[in-house]
Scaffold this motif. Structure first.
Motif, PDB file in Angstrom:
ATOM      1  N   VAL A  36       0.855  -1.172   0.000  1.00 31.05           N
ATOM      2  CA  VAL A  36       0.000   0.000   0.000  1.00 31.05           C
ATOM      3  C   VAL A  36       0.899   1.232   0.000  1.00 31.05           C
ATOM      4  N   VAL A  37       0.688   2.123  -0.966  1.00 35.03           N
ATOM      5  CA  VAL A  37       1.426   3.381  -1.045  1.00 35.03           C
ATOM      6  C   VAL A  37       0.453   4.492  -0.657  1.00 35.03           C
ATOM      7  N   PHE A  38       0.912   5.415   0.185  1.00 30.18           N
ATOM      8  CA  PHE A  38       0.069   6.522   0.633  1.00 30.18           C
ATOM      9  C   PHE A  38       0.952   7.716   0.952  1.00 30.18           C
ATOM     10  N   SER A  39       0.342   8.882   1.055  1.00 32.19           N
ATOM     11  CA  SER A  39       1.083  10.128   1.294  1.00 32.19           C
ATOM     12  C   SER A  39       0.825  10.671   2.682  1.00 32.19           C
ATOM     13  N   ASP A  40       1.834  11.326   3.241  1.00 36.87           N
ATOM     14  CA  ASP A  40       1.654  12.219   4.384  1.00 36.87           C
ATOM     15  C   ASP A  40       1.824  13.606   3.779  1.00 36.87           C
ATOM     16  N   VAL A  41       0.716  14.264   3.506  1.00 34.86           N
ATOM     17  CA  VAL A  41       0.707  15.495   2.719  1.00 34.86           C
ATOM     18  C   VAL A  41       1.595  16.596   3.309  1.00 34.86           C
ATOM     19  N   PRO A  42       1.419  17.005   4.581  1.00 34.32           N
ATOM     20  CA  PRO A  42       2.256  18.093   5.102  1.00 34.32           C
ATOM     21  C   PRO A  42       3.744  17.739   5.185  1.00 34.32           C
ATOM     22  N   LYS A  43       4.060  16.469   5.395  1.00 37.09           N
ATOM     23  CA  LYS A  43       5.471  16.072   5.489  1.00 37.09           C
ATOM     24  C   LYS A  43       6.132  15.923   4.121  1.00 37.09           C
TER      25      LYS A  43
ATOM     26  N   GLY B  35       5.738  15.777  -3.401  1.00 36.93           N
ATOM     27  CA  GLY B  35       4.822  16.713  -4.036  1.00 36.93           C
ATOM     28  C   GLY B  35       5.391  18.071  -4.347  1.00 36.93           C
ATOM     29  N   MET B  36       6.343  18.536  -3.565  1.00 36.73           N
ATOM     30  CA  MET B  36       6.955  19.835  -3.824  1.00 36.73           C
ATOM     31  C   MET B  36       8.462  19.639  -3.803  1.00 36.73           C
ATOM     32  N   THR B  37       9.088  19.845  -4.951  1.00 43.30           N
ATOM     33  CA  THR B  37      10.525  19.600  -5.064  1.00 43.30           C
ATOM     34  C   THR B  37      11.361  20.773  -4.567  1.00 43.30           C
ATOM     35  N   THR B  38      10.792  21.976  -4.550  1.00 43.52           N
ATOM     36  CA  THR B  38      11.471  23.155  -4.016  1.00 43.52           C
ATOM     37  C   THR B  38      10.571  23.768  -2.951  1.00 43.52           C
ATOM     38  N   PRO B  39      10.770  23.416  -1.672  1.00 49.13           N
ATOM     39  CA  PRO B  39       9.893  23.913  -0.609  1.00 49.13           C
ATOM     40  C   PRO B  39       9.833  25.436  -0.552  1.00 49.13           C
ATOM     41  N   ARG B  40       8.626  25.945  -0.257  1.00 48.52           N
ATOM     42  CA  ARG B  40       8.407  27.386  -0.099  1.00 48.52           C
ATOM     43  C   ARG B  40       7.865  27.637   1.304  1.00 48.52           C
ATOM     44  N   GLU B  41       8.373  28.646   1.924  1.00 45.91           N
ATOM     45  CA  GLU B  41       7.950  29.021   3.272  1.00 45.91           C
ATOM     46  C   GLU B  41       6.441  29.285   3.303  1.00 45.91           C
ATOM     47  N   GLY B  42       5.765  28.709   4.287  1.00 46.39           N
ATOM     48  CA  GLY B  42       4.345  28.947   4.474  1.00 46.39           C
ATOM     49  C   GLY B  42       3.409  28.103   3.631  1.00 46.39           C
ATOM     50  N   PHE B  43       3.930  27.271   2.739  1.00 45.03           N
ATOM     51  CA  PHE B  43       3.088  26.406   1.903  1.00 45.03           C
ATOM     52  C   PHE B  43       2.844  25.132   2.701  1.00 45.03           C
ATOM     53  N   ARG B  44       1.657  24.968   3.292  1.00 49.23           N
ATOM     54  CA  ARG B  44       1.437  23.890   4.243  1.00 49.23           C
ATOM     55  C   ARG B  44       1.065  22.544   3.611  1.00 49.23           C
ATOM     56  N   GLU B  45       0.584  22.514   2.403  1.00 48.50           N
ATOM     57  CA  GLU B  45       0.178  21.252   1.765  1.00 48.50           C
ATOM     58  C   GLU B  45       1.139  20.912   0.638  1.00 48.50           C
ATOM     59  N   GLN B  46       2.365  20.597   1.008  1.00 53.17           N
ATOM     60  CA  GLN B  46       3.442  20.391   0.041  1.00 53.17           C
ATOM     61  C   GLN B  46       3.378  19.052  -0.689  1.00 53.17           C
ATOM     62  N   GLY B  47       2.958  18.016  -0.010  1.00 51.04           N
ATOM     63  CA  GLY B  47       3.098  16.656  -0.539  1.00 51.04           C
ATOM     64  C   GLY B  47       2.073  16.244  -1.568  1.00 51.04           C
ATOM     65  N   SER B  48       2.217  15.017  -2.029  1.00 48.50           N
ATOM     66  CA  SER B  48       1.261  14.438  -2.973  1.00 48.50           C
ATOM     67  C   SER B  48      -0.047  14.169  -2.241  1.00 48.50           C
ATOM     68  N   ASN B  49      -1.147  14.177  -2.975  1.00 51.64           N
ATOM     69  CA  ASN B  49      -2.424  13.924  -2.302  1.00 51.64           C
ATOM     70  C   ASN B  49      -3.466  13.328  -3.233  1.00 51.64           C
ATOM     71  N   GLY B  50      -3.083  12.413  -4.006  1.00 53.96           N
ATOM     72  CA  GLY B  50      -4.016  11.698  -4.858  1.00 53.96           C
ATOM     73  C   GLY B  50      -3.236  10.604  -5.558  1.00 53.96           C
ATOM     74  N   LEU B  51      -3.438   9.378  -5.159  1.00 52.45           N
ATOM     75  CA  LEU B  51      -2.710   8.269  -5.751  1.00 52.45           C
ATOM     76  C   LEU B  51      -3.700   7.302  -6.390  1.00 52.45           C
ATOM     77  N   ALA B  52      -3.305   6.758  -7.521  1.00 54.23           N
ATOM     78  CA  ALA B  52      -4.121   5.782  -8.238  1.00 54.23           C
ATOM     79  C   ALA B  52      -3.197   5.007  -9.170  1.00 54.23           C
ATOM     80  N   ARG B  53      -3.747   4.017  -9.850  1.00 55.33           N
ATOM     81  CA  ARG B  53      -2.995   3.292 -10.873  1.00 55.33           C
ATOM     82  C   ARG B  53      -3.730   3.428 -12.192  1.00 55.33           C
TER      83      ARG B  53
END
Length: 94
Positions: A33-40, A61-79
């Motif tokens: 099972v693959v899943f995301s922790d969005v803020p991390k 989800g975000m390759t170049t982090p930006r200050e204050g962007f709280r939802e950096q990670g991936s958040n929709g997985l499918a095949r």
């Protein structure tokens, strides 16, 4: 969701992994099972017999982090129809 649960065909839910801030998108992929922790900004994988989930993709989800962007990670997985993983990169908008 701080804990990943599974219930299919069982009388009660089974805790697969925990310790996440906001987990989303659990998808069966490559015998786990693959899943995301969005803020991390990390995608994890759990397989049968594992004591805890392992890092699958970091960053997810975000390759170049930006200050204050709280939802950096991936958040929709499918095949897709060929079994390839589709991972929506919320931070990079891809």
């Amino acid at each position: 969701m701080r804990t990943l649960w599974a219930k299919e065909g069982k009388e009660s839910a089974e805790r697969l992994a925990d310790g996440f801030t906001w987990s989303e998108g659990p998808t069966w992929y490559q015998d786990g099972v693959v899943f995301s922790d969005v803020p991390k900004n990390i995608a994890y994988r759990w397989k049968e017999g594992m004591a805890k989930a392992e890092v699958f993709l970091n960053p997810s989800g975000m390759t170049t982090p930006r200050e204050g962007f709280r939802e950096q990670g991936s958040n929709g997985l499918a095949r897709d129809a060929k079994g390839r993983l589709i991972l929506c990169m919320h931070g990079d908008r891809r």
